[in-house]
Write a protein that holds these residues in place. Structure first.
Motif, PDB file in Angstrom:
ATOM      1  N   GLN A   1       0.653  -1.227   0.118  1.00 31.71           N
ATOM      2  CA  GLN A   1      -0.212  -0.127   0.176  1.00 31.71           C
ATOM      3  C   GLN A   1       0.446   0.872  -0.001  1.00 31.71           C
ATOM      4  O   GLN A   1       1.086   1.857  -0.844  1.00 31.71           O
TER       5      GLN A   1
ATOM      6  N   GLY B   1       0.896   4.016  -2.847  1.00 30.09           N
ATOM      7  CA  GLY B   1       0.284   5.353  -2.269  1.00 30.09           C
ATOM      8  C   GLY B   1       1.731   6.135  -2.424  1.00 30.09           C
ATOM      9  O   GLY B   1       1.319   7.571  -3.184  1.00 30.09           O
TER      10      GLY B   1
ATOM     11  N   GLU C   1      -7.682   5.153  -2.978  1.00 27.88           N
ATOM     12  CA  GLU C   1      -6.999   5.867  -3.406  1.00 27.88           C
ATOM     13  C   GLU C   1      -6.242   6.529  -2.512  1.00 27.88           C
ATOM     14  O   GLU C   1      -4.692   6.914  -1.929  1.00 27.88           O
TER      15      GLU C   1
ATOM     16  N   SER D   1      -6.656   6.064   1.256  1.00 32.55           N
ATOM     17  CA  SER D   1      -5.680   4.908   2.118  1.00 32.55           C
ATOM     18  C   SER D   1      -4.782   5.012   1.860  1.00 32.55           C
ATOM     19  O   SER D   1      -3.265   4.720   2.329  1.00 32.55           O
ATOM     20  N   LEU D   2      -3.875   4.792   0.419  1.00 36.34           N
ATOM     21  CA  LEU D   2      -2.978   3.950  -0.236  1.00 36.34           C
ATOM     22  C   LEU D   2      -2.170   5.725   0.133  1.00 36.34           C
ATOM     23  O   LEU D   2      -0.878   5.458   0.380  1.00 36.34           O
ATOM     24  N   VAL D   3      -2.272   6.773  -0.024  1.00 35.12           N
ATOM     25  CA  VAL D   3      -1.448   7.662   0.313  1.00 35.12           C
ATOM     26  C   VAL D   3      -1.033   7.967   1.652  1.00 35.12           C
ATOM     27  O   VAL D   3       0.054   8.283   2.081  1.00 35.12           O
TER      28      VAL D   3
ATOM     29  N   TYR E   1       1.820   5.437   2.709  1.00 33.85           N
ATOM     30  CA  TYR E   1       2.365   6.280   1.388  1.00 33.85           C
ATOM     31  C   TYR E   1       3.341   6.934   3.274  1.00 33.85           C
ATOM     32  O   TYR E   1       4.390   7.511   3.371  1.00 33.85           O
TER      33      TYR E   1
ATOM     34  N   SER F   1     -10.663   1.273   4.039  1.00 32.65           N
ATOM     35  CA  SER F   1     -11.215   3.220   3.394  1.00 32.65           C
ATOM     36  C   SER F   1     -11.433   3.094   4.158  1.00 32.65           C
ATOM     37  O   SER F   1     -12.261   4.000   3.634  1.00 32.65           O
TER      38      SER F   1
END
Ligand code: HEC
Length: 144
Positions: free
Chosen positions: A37, A41, A103, A105-107, A110, A126
């Motif tokens: 992830q 991200g 998206e 959540s991915l960010v 990171y 998310s």
């Protein structure tokens, strides 16, 4: 009198119940996102966020840092759900609301990874109810 006492006891229990329900059960120290992830991200962050917040997340002009002490001063002890909502509804500032929850959540994975929080086997969800169970915390809690 007896009735009054029972009411007081049940109110007390209700209050304790609420406190339990509200205290997030996990923190960002618990491995709440996967390395995969965070890697996905990173691509999103560099495409959609870095132009304002900087690839090193140190902020620029109006955009606040998303890493280090300044970031944690704003976000420590805040559930990830609030961080999620903030990003989902207002970012990227030049196109707010354009990212899917997944998206975002991915960010976040990171951003957490960049802030040295450990990846783990759990996938960062998310949905806000699940994210409300995870607290951002500057200091690693003492081992239980
Ligand atoms: C066009 C510039 C711009 C882009 C692109 C942008 N931001 Fe922002 N961001 C800002 C500005 C300016 C602020 C502060 C003012 C505000 O909240 O609108 C901010 C505030 C924030 C905050 C609140 C920080 C705090 O501590 O108060 C977060 C979190 C955030 N941005 C995350 C993101 C993420 C994640 C992305 C990429 C998906 C992103 N931003 C893309 C300009 C931008």
């Amino acid at each position: 009198m007896k009735k009054l006492m029972i009411t007081a006891v049940s109110l007390g229990l209700a209050a304790a119940g609420t406190a339990l329900a509200q205290a997030p059960s996990r923190t960002v120290w618990d491995g709440v996102f996967t390395a995969d992830q965070a890697a996905q991200g990173k691509v999103l962050f560099n495409n959609k966020c870095a132009i304002c917040h900087g690839a090193e997340m140190n902020g620029a002009e109006m955009a606040p840092p998303l890493a280090g002490g300044a970031f944690l001063a704003n976000w420590s002890n805040v559930p990830v759900s609030e961080f999620f909502t903030r990003i989902h509804s207002t970012m990227p500032a030049n196109d707010p609301g354009s990212m899917s929850g997944q998206e975002v959540s991915l960010v976040i994975a990171y951003i957490l990874s960049f802030n040295q929080y450990p990846a783990g086997t759990a996938t960062l969800p998310s949905d806000e109810a699940a994210l409300a169970q995870i607290n951002i915390l500057a200091e690693k809690p003492a081992a239980k």
